[in-house]
Write a protein that holds these residues in place. Structure first.
Motif, PDB file in Angstrom:
ATOM      1  N   HIS A 496       0.961  10.366   5.667  1.00 41.56           N
ATOM      2  CA  HIS A 496       1.188  10.250   7.066  1.00 41.56           C
ATOM      3  C   HIS A 496       0.834   9.248   7.552  1.00 41.56           C
ATOM      4  CE1 HIS A 496       2.789  14.133   6.986  1.00 41.56           C
ATOM      5  NE2 HIS A 496       1.833  14.740   7.114  1.00 41.56           N
ATOM      6  N   TYR A 497       0.264   7.973   6.876  1.00 47.71           N
ATOM      7  CA  TYR A 497      -0.190   6.628   7.698  1.00 47.71           C
ATOM      8  C   TYR A 497       1.004   5.647   7.796  1.00 47.71           C
ATOM      9  CZ  TYR A 497      -0.967   6.671   2.506  1.00 47.71           C
ATOM     10  OH  TYR A 497      -0.998   6.943   1.273  1.00 47.71           O
ATOM     11  N   THR A 498       0.783   4.771   8.581  1.00 47.54           N
ATOM     12  CA  THR A 498       1.992   3.677   8.789  1.00 47.54           C
ATOM     13  C   THR A 498       1.476   2.209   7.755  1.00 47.54           C
ATOM     14  OG1 THR A 498       0.507   2.386  10.469  1.00 47.54           O
ATOM     15  CG2 THR A 498       2.103   4.203  10.970  1.00 47.54           C
ATOM     16  N   GLY A 499       2.407   1.545   7.524  1.00 46.38           N
ATOM     17  CA  GLY A 499       2.017   0.503   6.701  1.00 46.38           C
ATOM     18  C   GLY A 499       0.888  -0.365   7.314  1.00 46.38           C
ATOM     19  N   ALA A 500       1.157  -0.363   8.636  1.00 50.83           N
ATOM     20  CA  ALA A 500      -0.213  -1.283   9.337  1.00 50.83           C
ATOM     21  C   ALA A 500      -1.487  -0.791   8.942  1.00 50.83           C
ATOM     22  CB  ALA A 500       0.373  -1.307  10.838  1.00 50.83           C
ATOM     23  N   GLN A 501      -1.535   0.667   9.290  1.00 51.73           N
ATOM     24  CA  GLN A 501      -2.869   1.204   9.037  1.00 51.73           C
ATOM     25  C   GLN A 501      -3.372   1.420   7.538  1.00 51.73           C
ATOM     26  OE1 GLN A 501      -1.631   5.499  10.263  1.00 51.73           O
ATOM     27  NE2 GLN A 501      -2.945   5.081  12.218  1.00 51.73           N
ATOM     28  N   LEU A 502      -2.445   1.316   6.557  1.00 53.90           N
ATOM     29  CA  LEU A 502      -2.763   1.397   5.150  1.00 53.90           C
ATOM     30  C   LEU A 502      -3.238   0.004   4.983  1.00 53.90           C
ATOM     31  CD1 LEU A 502      -2.727   2.374   2.397  1.00 53.90           C
ATOM     32  CD2 LEU A 502      -0.410   1.548   2.100  1.00 53.90           C
ATOM     33  N   LEU A 503      -2.690  -0.910   5.361  1.00 60.80           N
ATOM     34  CA  LEU A 503      -3.101  -2.300   5.151  1.00 60.80           C
ATOM     35  C   LEU A 503      -4.565  -2.768   5.656  1.00 60.80           C
ATOM     36  CD1 LEU A 503       0.095  -4.318   4.639  1.00 60.80           C
ATOM     37  CD2 LEU A 503      -1.221  -3.805   2.907  1.00 60.80           C
ATOM     38  N   ALA A 504      -4.584  -2.154   6.900  1.00 63.05           N
ATOM     39  CA  ALA A 504      -5.761  -2.467   7.728  1.00 63.05           C
ATOM     40  C   ALA A 504      -6.954  -1.742   7.051  1.00 63.05           C
ATOM     41  CB  ALA A 504      -5.754  -1.943   9.133  1.00 63.05           C
ATOM     42  N   SER A 505      -6.652  -0.432   6.605  1.00 66.61           N
ATOM     43  CA  SER A 505      -7.687   0.156   5.763  1.00 66.61           C
ATOM     44  C   SER A 505      -8.116  -0.315   4.260  1.00 66.61           C
ATOM     45  CB  SER A 505      -7.189   1.648   5.376  1.00 66.61           C
ATOM     46  OG  SER A 505      -7.620   2.478   6.679  1.00 66.61           O
ATOM     47  N   TYR A 506      -6.951  -0.852   3.677  1.00 65.24           N
ATOM     48  CA  TYR A 506      -7.033  -1.462   2.551  1.00 65.24           C
ATOM     49  C   TYR A 506      -6.295  -2.688   2.391  1.00 65.24           C
ATOM     50  CZ  TYR A 506      -8.729   2.988   0.889  1.00 65.24           C
ATOM     51  OH  TYR A 506      -9.334   4.251   0.839  1.00 65.24           O
ATOM     52  N   PRO A 507      -6.951  -3.994   2.836  1.00 67.89           N
ATOM     53  CA  PRO A 507      -6.513  -5.294   2.759  1.00 67.89           C
ATOM     54  C   PRO A 507      -6.301  -5.910   1.299  1.00 67.89           C
ATOM     55  CG  PRO A 507      -8.627  -5.291   3.576  1.00 67.89           C
ATOM     56  CD  PRO A 507      -8.298  -3.967   3.510  1.00 67.89           C
ATOM     57  N   GLU A 508      -6.971  -5.307   0.267  1.00 63.15           N
ATOM     58  CA  GLU A 508      -7.085  -5.709  -1.050  1.00 63.15           C
ATOM     59  C   GLU A 508      -5.601  -5.060  -1.563  1.00 63.15           C
ATOM     60  OE1 GLU A 508     -10.132  -2.417  -0.811  1.00 63.15           O
ATOM     61  OE2 GLU A 508      -9.229  -3.972   0.611  1.00 63.15           O
ATOM     62  N   LEU A 509      -4.876  -4.198  -0.990  1.00 67.61           N
ATOM     63  CA  LEU A 509      -3.952  -3.521  -1.563  1.00 67.61           C
ATOM     64  C   LEU A 509      -2.792  -4.458  -2.303  1.00 67.61           C
ATOM     65  CD1 LEU A 509      -2.026  -0.954  -2.330  1.00 67.61           C
ATOM     66  CD2 LEU A 509      -1.067  -1.274  -0.037  1.00 67.61           C
ATOM     67  N   PRO A 510      -2.501  -5.721  -1.453  1.00 64.50           N
ATOM     68  CA  PRO A 510      -1.312  -6.398  -2.411  1.00 64.50           C
ATOM     69  C   PRO A 510      -1.970  -7.004  -3.827  1.00 64.50           C
ATOM     70  CG  PRO A 510      -1.488  -6.909  -0.106  1.00 64.50           C
ATOM     71  CD  PRO A 510      -2.482  -5.966  -0.261  1.00 64.50           C
ATOM     72  N   LEU A 511      -3.325  -7.232  -3.670  1.00 66.59           N
ATOM     73  CA  LEU A 511      -3.928  -7.761  -5.066  1.00 66.59           C
ATOM     74  C   LEU A 511      -3.940  -6.406  -5.911  1.00 66.59           C
ATOM     75  CD1 LEU A 511      -5.157  -9.705  -6.787  1.00 66.59           C
ATOM     76  CD2 LEU A 511      -7.389  -9.116  -5.614  1.00 66.59           C
ATOM     77  N   PHE A 512      -4.219  -5.289  -5.689  1.00 65.94           N
ATOM     78  CA  PHE A 512      -4.209  -4.351  -6.434  1.00 65.94           C
ATOM     79  C   PHE A 512      -2.784  -4.023  -7.034  1.00 65.94           C
ATOM     80  CE2 PHE A 512      -3.261   0.387  -6.824  1.00 65.94           C
ATOM     81  CZ  PHE A 512      -4.571   0.784  -7.556  1.00 65.94           C
ATOM     82  N   LEU A 513      -1.604  -4.072  -6.195  1.00 69.11           N
ATOM     83  CA  LEU A 513      -0.352  -3.911  -6.847  1.00 69.11           C
ATOM     84  C   LEU A 513       0.031  -4.842  -7.715  1.00 69.11           C
ATOM     85  CD1 LEU A 513       1.547  -2.689  -3.456  1.00 69.11           C
ATOM     86  CD2 LEU A 513       0.563  -1.131  -5.511  1.00 69.11           C
ATOM     87  N   ALA A 514      -0.386  -6.221  -7.444  1.00 68.38           N
ATOM     88  CA  ALA A 514      -0.333  -7.273  -8.437  1.00 68.38           C
ATOM     89  C   ALA A 514      -0.699  -7.121  -9.960  1.00 68.38           C
ATOM     90  CB  ALA A 514      -0.486  -8.676  -8.010  1.00 68.38           C
ATOM     91  N   ARG A 515      -2.191  -6.540  -9.842  1.00 69.86           N
ATOM     92  CA  ARG A 515      -2.970  -6.189 -10.948  1.00 69.86           C
ATOM     93  C   ARG A 515      -2.183  -5.240 -11.906  1.00 69.86           C
ATOM     94  NH1 ARG A 515      -4.345  -9.650 -13.460  1.00 69.86           N
ATOM     95  NH2 ARG A 515      -6.233  -8.677 -14.571  1.00 69.86           N
ATOM     96  N   LYS A 516      -1.793  -4.197 -10.935  1.00 65.29           N
ATOM     97  CA  LYS A 516      -1.058  -3.125 -11.530  1.00 65.29           C
ATOM     98  C   LYS A 516       0.275  -3.389 -12.484  1.00 65.29           C
ATOM     99  CE  LYS A 516       2.121   0.534 -11.833  1.00 65.29           C
ATOM    100  NZ  LYS A 516       1.893   1.471 -13.034  1.00 65.29           N
ATOM    101  N   ARG A 517       1.000  -4.460 -11.667  1.00 67.49           N
ATOM    102  CA  ARG A 517       2.228  -5.091 -12.388  1.00 67.49           C
ATOM    103  C   ARG A 517       1.513  -5.842 -13.722  1.00 67.49           C
ATOM    104  NH1 ARG A 517       3.813  -5.138  -7.330  1.00 67.49           N
ATOM    105  NH2 ARG A 517       3.160  -7.529  -6.822  1.00 67.49           N
ATOM    106  N   SER A 518       0.466  -6.608 -13.607  1.00 68.16           N
ATOM    107  CA  SER A 518       0.004  -7.272 -14.652  1.00 68.16           C
ATOM    108  C   SER A 518      -0.168  -6.363 -16.029  1.00 68.16           C
ATOM    109  CB  SER A 518      -1.188  -8.115 -14.324  1.00 68.16           C
ATOM    110  OG  SER A 518      -1.698  -8.841 -15.373  1.00 68.16           O
TER     111      SER A 518
END
Length: 540
Positions: A496-518
């Protein structure tokens, strides 16, 4: 002229009154029976179809590949759901896994067929974390072997094992070091969210892991730990099944210590001081939890603090098997009545505050552990062995949803005051509220970058579009206040969160997703939750 017959005849008013009273008794009996009844099946009320405006359902497959006859298919096609009842998802099929070979063969088939793979066991997450549209779902529940190394004080477990079954194996000599607050979850599920529970000293499951064996998307198997393949370890633990299939975990176990139980009622604002002055310094307090009032008269103001203080390292040798929860029907009745408004919420709080202590089960003889006089003594396994069957009901048209939010410890009082106001001014019944303790964590998608208190809420909603809209509005309000105080939301729950709320809670998310694709360049491992993370991350 005929003679009038003698005798008494009831009036119409009396007959009507008797009918009303009889109907009320009959209705009341049927209602009580319905509120106490065991669930007849898992709830399956539909699907929340978007996250912050991004559609979650995928187009059904055309020309789906033929199901490999060498795999053990529990279903071919069909739908699955999770504990929310609001994540109904069409899947390619479910494969029963009971060995490492089953995992390898299922991954080989999925790679060759262009299918995604998800892992599921008891499916207590609430946002499609364990499956995805058109995916091959690995049902891990029979991949559940447990072996114990008494000398090393470790156990090696397969991911489908539940904490409930593990406790029965360890008892009476040993106990689990770290797990979720109830024992209904699987080890694999707990690892995937880095769960935490009643032991405020042990912290999360991550701190009890000696090593993991993980099968990656290409079928290779690696061992990882806090000192070996550490980057993979930090992403598998708390990685929601997106980096590989955990084949087995070697975890610390501890002695099944004997505890003296106690409870006291404090004001919520006293809790930070109580923790720092009473709970944290006393290393003999092995378990604790704080339960907040949800009664309107003192909503989130009073707190029952339950403590378990060690008095002996080992229980007597004649310990009986661990008991299962009692009075399930009565507890379920009280919980369900609490959905009906203030008087029943007050009844529930009165029961917790006044009646429950009188029915506490003391499982160790008082004279058997240091002559504790009138103390109530239990082993560590007893309070941790609760499958909360009273939380599951047979009420159609509604569902109960978990929330959890982490806030820096210094912000607790101001934070709770704002949460109290938010929860007061919304229509959904709050059934339970509790406070737990978490330490600073070192995982990739980190809910606790600093020591925190967590607020756990259990909230009822109609299983309808209106109910989900109300829950979405409430969830976003709670996330906003959590972020404002430097905290984070926990991710295993509804999307139920927004994108802004998700990234404010987890600013490391983009790096997490990059490592997932690695680690998984073809994104073999997927889930509805994973696609939601990608949709809300601007760099995905």
């Amino acid at each position: 002229m005929g003679k009038r017959q003698g005798g008494w005849r009831p009036s119409r008013r009396l007959l009507l009154g008797a009918a009303v009273v009889g109907g009320a008794v009959l209705w009341g009996g049927n209602t009580v029976a319905r509120l106490m009844r065991n669930p007849s099946s898992a709830k399956d009320a539909g699907r929340i179809t978007d996250v912050d405006g991004h559609a979650l359902p995928l187009t059904p497959m055309e020309n789906a590949p033929i199901h490999d006859a060498s795999l053990t298919w529990l279903t071919k096609g069909g739908t699955v759901n999770d504990a929310s009842g609001l994540s109904r998802t069409p899947v390619y099929g479910m494969v029963e896994v009971s060995s490492e070979k089953d995992v390898a063969e299922a991954l080989t088939f999925a790679r060759a067929s262009g299918l995604k793979v998800s892992m599921a066991a008891v499916r207590h997450s609430m946002g499609g974390h364990a499956f995805d549209d058109n995916a091959v779902v690995l049902d891990m529940r029979k991949f559940n072997a447990v072996s114990v190394d008494a000398a090393a004080k470790t156990m090696t477990v397969q991911p489908g094992a539940t904490w409930h079954d593990i406790q029965n194996i360890l008892h009476p000599r040993f106990a689990v070091k770290a797990m979720q607050s109830t024992d209904i979850f699987s080890v694999g599920g707990s690892l995937s969210v880095n769960a935490h529970g009643m032991d405020h000293q042990a912290g999360s499951v991550a701190g009890s892991i000696r090593s993991l064996r993980v099968m990656l998307a290409d079928g290779s198997v690696l061992t990882c730990s806090a000192s070996e393949n550490t980057d993979l370890f930090r992403h598998v633990v708390g990685g929601y099944g997106l980096f590989g299939v955990v084949l087995e975990a070697t975890l610390d176990i501890v002695d099944n210590a004997v505890y003296r139980t106690s409870r006291e009622i404090i004001k919520s604002e006293e809790f930070p001081r109580f923790f720092s002055e009473v709970l944290e310094p006393n290393r003999e307090i092995g378990l604790f939890y704080g339960h907040l009032s949800t009664a309107p008269g003192n909503f989130l103001e009073d707190m029952i603090v339950y403590r378990y203080e060690k008095v002996a390292e080992q229980p007597p040798g004649d310990q009986p098997p661990i008991g299962e929860p009692g009075a399930v029907g009565v507890k379920r009745l009280i919980m369900n009545l609490a959905k009906w408004g203030a008087p029943f919420q007050e009844l529930k709080w009165f029961t917790e505050k006044t009646l429950e202590p009188r029915f506490e089960s003391c499982t160790v003889a008082r004279t058997a552990a240091m002559g504790e006089g009138e103390a109530c003594l239990v082993t560590r396994n007893n309070p941790m062995h609760d499958s909360v069957p009273y939380l599951f009901n047979d009420l159609a048209g509604e569902t109960d949803i978990l929330h959890e939010y982490f806030v820096p410890r210094a912000a607790y009082n101001a934070y709770i005051a704002e949460v109290r106001a938010i929860l007061h001014n919304q229509p959904l019944p709050v059934l339970n509220a509790s406070v737990r303790v978490v330490h600073k964590e070192d995982i990739a998608l980190n809910y606790a970058p600093q020591p925190a208190f967590s607020l756990v809420l259990y909230i009822n909603q109609p299983a309808s579009e209106q109910g989900s809209a109300q829950m979405r509005q409430l969830t976003r309000a709670l996330i906003d206040v959590t972020i404002r105080y430097g905290g984070r939301l926990f991710l295993p729950y509804q999307l139920h969160y927004t994108g802004a709320q998700l990234l404010a809670s987890y600013p490391e998310l983009p790096l997490f997703l990059a490592r997932k694709r690695s680690y998984d360049p073809n994104e073999l491992f997927s889930s509805t939750f994973y696609r939601a993370l990608k949709a809300l991350s601007p760099t995905a």
